[in-house]
Design a protein around this motif. Sequence first.
Motif, PDB file in Angstrom:
ATOM      1  N   GLY A 272      26.807  10.001 -23.085  1.00 52.95           N
ATOM      2  CA  GLY A 272      25.572  10.453 -22.456  1.00 52.95           C
ATOM      3  C   GLY A 272      25.799  11.298 -21.215  1.00 52.95           C
ATOM      4  O   GLY A 272      24.942  12.111 -20.839  1.00 52.95           O
ATOM      5  N   LEU A 273      26.964  11.104 -20.580  1.00 54.43           N
ATOM      6  CA  LEU A 273      27.307  11.885 -19.388  1.00 54.43           C
ATOM      7  C   LEU A 273      28.016  13.198 -19.750  1.00 54.43           C
ATOM      8  O   LEU A 273      28.500  13.894 -18.859  1.00 54.43           O
ATOM      9  CB  LEU A 273      28.194  11.053 -18.465  1.00 54.43           C
ATOM     10  CG  LEU A 273      27.515   9.838 -17.805  1.00 54.43           C
ATOM     11  CD1 LEU A 273      28.540   8.973 -17.092  1.00 54.43           C
ATOM     12  CD2 LEU A 273      26.433  10.294 -16.833  1.00 54.43           C
ATOM     13  N   GLY A 274      28.060  13.500 -21.033  1.00 50.88           N
ATOM     14  CA  GLY A 274      28.644  14.766 -21.468  1.00 50.88           C
ATOM     15  C   GLY A 274      30.091  14.693 -21.891  1.00 50.88           C
ATOM     16  O   GLY A 274      30.707  15.729 -22.182  1.00 50.88           O
ATOM     17  N   GLY A 275      30.668  13.487 -21.929  1.00 45.23           N
ATOM     18  CA  GLY A 275      32.051  13.357 -22.351  1.00 45.23           C
ATOM     19  C   GLY A 275      32.203  13.589 -23.848  1.00 45.23           C
ATOM     20  O   GLY A 275      31.310  13.267 -24.636  1.00 45.23           O
ATOM     21  N   ARG A 276      33.323  14.139 -24.232  1.00 44.28           N
ATOM     22  CA  ARG A 276      33.622  14.363 -25.646  1.00 44.28           C
ATOM     23  C   ARG A 276      34.404  13.138 -26.140  1.00 44.28           C
ATOM     24  O   ARG A 276      35.629  13.138 -26.203  1.00 44.28           O
ATOM     25  CB  ARG A 276      34.398  15.663 -25.819  1.00 44.28           C
ATOM     26  CG  ARG A 276      33.616  16.881 -25.325  1.00 44.28           C
ATOM     27  CD  ARG A 276      34.479  18.134 -25.247  1.00 44.28           C
ATOM     28  NE  ARG A 276      34.908  18.570 -26.582  1.00 44.28           N
ATOM     29  CZ  ARG A 276      35.713  19.610 -26.778  1.00 44.28           C
ATOM     30  NH1 ARG A 276      36.198  20.296 -25.736  1.00 44.28           N
ATOM     31  NH2 ARG A 276      36.057  19.953 -28.007  1.00 44.28           N
ATOM     32  N   VAL A 277      33.652  12.098 -26.454  1.00 43.06           N
ATOM     33  CA  VAL A 277      34.213  10.768 -26.726  1.00 43.06           C
ATOM     34  C   VAL A 277      34.504  10.605 -28.215  1.00 43.06           C
ATOM     35  O   VAL A 277      33.668  10.926 -29.063  1.00 43.06           O
ATOM     36  CB  VAL A 277      33.243   9.670 -26.269  1.00 43.06           C
ATOM     37  CG1 VAL A 277      33.842   8.285 -26.507  1.00 43.06           C
ATOM     38  CG2 VAL A 277      32.863   9.854 -24.801  1.00 43.06           C
ATOM     39  N   ARG A 278      35.694  10.098 -28.520  1.00 44.48           N
ATOM     40  CA  ARG A 278      36.036   9.721 -29.890  1.00 44.48           C
ATOM     41  C   ARG A 278      36.480   8.255 -29.882  1.00 44.48           C
ATOM     42  O   ARG A 278      37.263   7.845 -29.018  1.00 44.48           O
ATOM     43  CB  ARG A 278      37.136  10.607 -30.460  1.00 44.48           C
ATOM     44  CG  ARG A 278      36.731  12.073 -30.608  1.00 44.48           C
ATOM     45  CD  ARG A 278      37.813  12.847 -31.353  1.00 44.48           C
ATOM     46  NE  ARG A 278      37.841  12.476 -32.765  1.00 44.48           N
ATOM     47  CZ  ARG A 278      38.927  12.550 -33.535  1.00 44.48           C
ATOM     48  NH1 ARG A 278      40.088  12.941 -33.035  1.00 44.48           N
ATOM     49  NH2 ARG A 278      38.864  12.215 -34.814  1.00 44.48           N
ATOM     50  N   VAL A 279      35.966   7.493 -30.840  1.00 41.90           N
ATOM     51  CA  VAL A 279      36.149   6.041 -30.870  1.00 41.90           C
ATOM     52  C   VAL A 279      36.981   5.631 -32.083  1.00 41.90           C
ATOM     53  O   VAL A 279      36.779   6.151 -33.188  1.00 41.90           O
ATOM     54  CB  VAL A 279      34.784   5.327 -30.931  1.00 41.90           C
ATOM     55  CG1 VAL A 279      34.967   3.809 -30.963  1.00 41.90           C
ATOM     56  CG2 VAL A 279      33.899   5.745 -29.765  1.00 41.90           C
ATOM     57  N   PHE A 280      37.891   4.688 -31.863  1.00 33.60           N
ATOM     58  CA  PHE A 280      38.583   4.051 -32.986  1.00 33.60           C
ATOM     59  C   PHE A 280      38.616   2.549 -32.778  1.00 33.60           C
ATOM     60  O   PHE A 280      38.830   2.074 -31.668  1.00 33.60           O
ATOM     61  CB  PHE A 280      40.025   4.552 -33.144  1.00 33.60           C
ATOM     62  CG  PHE A 280      40.792   3.767 -34.178  1.00 33.60           C
ATOM     63  CD1 PHE A 280      40.499   3.905 -35.526  1.00 33.60           C
ATOM     64  CD2 PHE A 280      41.760   2.837 -33.807  1.00 33.60           C
ATOM     65  CE1 PHE A 280      41.173   3.145 -36.491  1.00 33.60           C
ATOM     66  CE2 PHE A 280      42.440   2.080 -34.755  1.00 33.60           C
ATOM     67  CZ  PHE A 280      42.141   2.247 -36.104  1.00 33.60           C
TER      68      PHE A 280
ATOM     69  N   PHE B 250      25.503   3.610 -34.123  1.00 34.12           N
ATOM     70  CA  PHE B 250      25.548   4.699 -33.145  1.00 34.12           C
ATOM     71  C   PHE B 250      26.121   5.967 -33.786  1.00 34.12           C
ATOM     72  O   PHE B 250      27.242   6.368 -33.500  1.00 34.12           O
ATOM     73  CB  PHE B 250      26.384   4.282 -31.927  1.00 34.12           C
ATOM     74  CG  PHE B 250      25.930   2.995 -31.306  1.00 34.12           C
ATOM     75  CD1 PHE B 250      24.705   2.905 -30.673  1.00 34.12           C
ATOM     76  CD2 PHE B 250      26.717   1.852 -31.390  1.00 34.12           C
ATOM     77  CE1 PHE B 250      24.269   1.705 -30.119  1.00 34.12           C
ATOM     78  CE2 PHE B 250      26.298   0.651 -30.843  1.00 34.12           C
ATOM     79  CZ  PHE B 250      25.063   0.580 -30.196  1.00 34.12           C
ATOM     80  N   PRO B 251      25.344   6.582 -34.666  1.00 34.70           N
ATOM     81  CA  PRO B 251      25.839   7.783 -35.366  1.00 34.70           C
ATOM     82  C   PRO B 251      26.061   8.964 -34.436  1.00 34.70           C
ATOM     83  O   PRO B 251      26.728   9.934 -34.828  1.00 34.70           O
ATOM     84  CB  PRO B 251      24.728   8.071 -36.385  1.00 34.70           C
ATOM     85  CG  PRO B 251      23.497   7.440 -35.815  1.00 34.70           C
ATOM     86  CD  PRO B 251      23.983   6.216 -35.098  1.00 34.70           C
ATOM     87  N   GLU B 252      25.536   8.905 -33.229  1.00 30.66           N
ATOM     88  CA  GLU B 252      25.708  10.018 -32.291  1.00 30.66           C
ATOM     89  C   GLU B 252      27.132  10.113 -31.754  1.00 30.66           C
ATOM     90  O   GLU B 252      27.543  11.170 -31.254  1.00 30.66           O
ATOM     91  CB  GLU B 252      24.728   9.887 -31.125  1.00 30.66           C
ATOM     92  CG  GLU B 252      24.989   8.753 -30.136  1.00 30.66           C
ATOM     93  CD  GLU B 252      24.371   7.427 -30.542  1.00 30.66           C
ATOM     94  OE1 GLU B 252      24.234   6.547 -29.677  1.00 30.66           O
ATOM     95  OE2 GLU B 252      23.999   7.278 -31.739  1.00 30.66           O
ATOM     96  N   LEU B 253      27.902   9.021 -31.849  1.00 29.82           N
ATOM     97  CA  LEU B 253      29.277   9.044 -31.369  1.00 29.82           C
ATOM     98  C   LEU B 253      30.203   9.639 -32.427  1.00 29.82           C
ATOM     99  O   LEU B 253      29.888   9.662 -33.613  1.00 29.82           O
ATOM    100  CB  LEU B 253      29.740   7.625 -31.025  1.00 29.82           C
ATOM    101  CG  LEU B 253      29.060   6.953 -29.825  1.00 29.82           C
ATOM    102  CD1 LEU B 253      29.525   5.514 -29.681  1.00 29.82           C
ATOM    103  CD2 LEU B 253      29.321   7.720 -28.547  1.00 29.82           C
TER     104      LEU B 253
END
Length: 443
Positions: free
Chosen positions: A353-361, A373-376
């Motif tokens: 939400g703060l504009g980070g280009r976040v990738r999760v595993f 959370f499909p937005e991630l």
Amino acid sequence: MNPTESPRLTVIGTGYLGATHAICMAVLGFDVLGVDVDQRKVDRLASGEVPFFEPGLPELLSKALESGRLRFTTSFEEAGEFGDVHFLCVGTPQQPGSDAADLTYVDAAVRALAPTLTRRALVVGKSTVPVGTARHLTDLIHELAPAGEEVELAWNPEFLREGFAVDDTMRPDRLVFGVESDWAEERLRAAFKPILEGQGTPVVRTDLATAELVKVAANSFLATKISYINAMAEVCEAVGADIKHLADSLALDDRIGGKFLKPGLGFGGGCLPKDIRAFAHRAEELGVGQAVSFLREVDDINRRRRARTVDLVREMLGGISGKRIAAWGAAFKPNSDDIRDAPALDVARTMHGLGGRVRVFDPAALDNARRAFPELRYGDSAFDVAQDADVVVLLTEWSVFKEIEPDALAQVVKHKRIVDGRHALDAEKWRSAGWEYRALGRS
């Protein structure tokens, strides 16, 4: 039937608690019928598929089905005819817009089961409920059951730890029997006979109200201990002290001990957060809210850890917007795919939400995270999401993350920066490998 004979068991509700209980009791030698209103869930279990991640449980499900001792159904009529002891294992989530527990599913289960009880039987609550619920359910059963007062209610709280549920079910450290008659205790002892005789598990016989309180009291104590050490972490940050060394020192005091004294991102999941809120809410209804008012602060401290973790990342990067961030973890704890109130995903979403280009595993919880959370953005491995990352943020302490070598990870990241949200890594090892390492409560 003779109180000492092996009873036939039904388990009402086949979610995490119910499915685990039904499977384990069948493996222990009982004839068990699992009951749920969700046909899809029943079909999956009947086909040998556990619909959640729990180590060891799929193998036990296969064993139980092959033995013929475990079946599943959506029919409460079948359950009433089959069972001698009926375990209530339905969920009690937090009510929307309130801290109170939602007893809709418990009430519905009893209303569906009770009219089918035409002979003497024992109904056993295992769900976590506000104190006083058992008294209400007793009245409801006596009103609706054709057998009337021949049907008794007992309470037998569960103490399962996700990731260790099989062991906690088959080798519990204690059994609590909230009963109102010797017959009810005898029925419960028969329903747990392999555990009691094989291991000498301690039994606490008590009244219904005390049995209801045991689970929420235990969870409140554990939550308080976690938030206490995290409050000390806030103090350490203010004065430049080291929370890891402080926690290690406290753990050596045998009056305190080291369990649940680990600083970091805090607790989440489907139990501790909602249970302490429901406990505080119920205490206020009973006029003794001041006695447990500290639980509100316990909850607040826990929530602050998530925001403070985001602050650590922001401080390290000089801002989050546009930065590549590898988020290791989505489940609320390792060895689980449970994302309910997961601190890891809360932090990942905030950074997104703060504009980070976040990738999760996450090794087990990716499917659940994607649905919720499909937005991630998600990746296929710890190294995949770390490709060209400006920072790696460890949010769930899976062993696969703890075993990664700093030099190997350095080959894929853009900058050697890591935020250890769980105090799971060897700080000196990472720093000596040239990494900028930060953790809550450590300078």
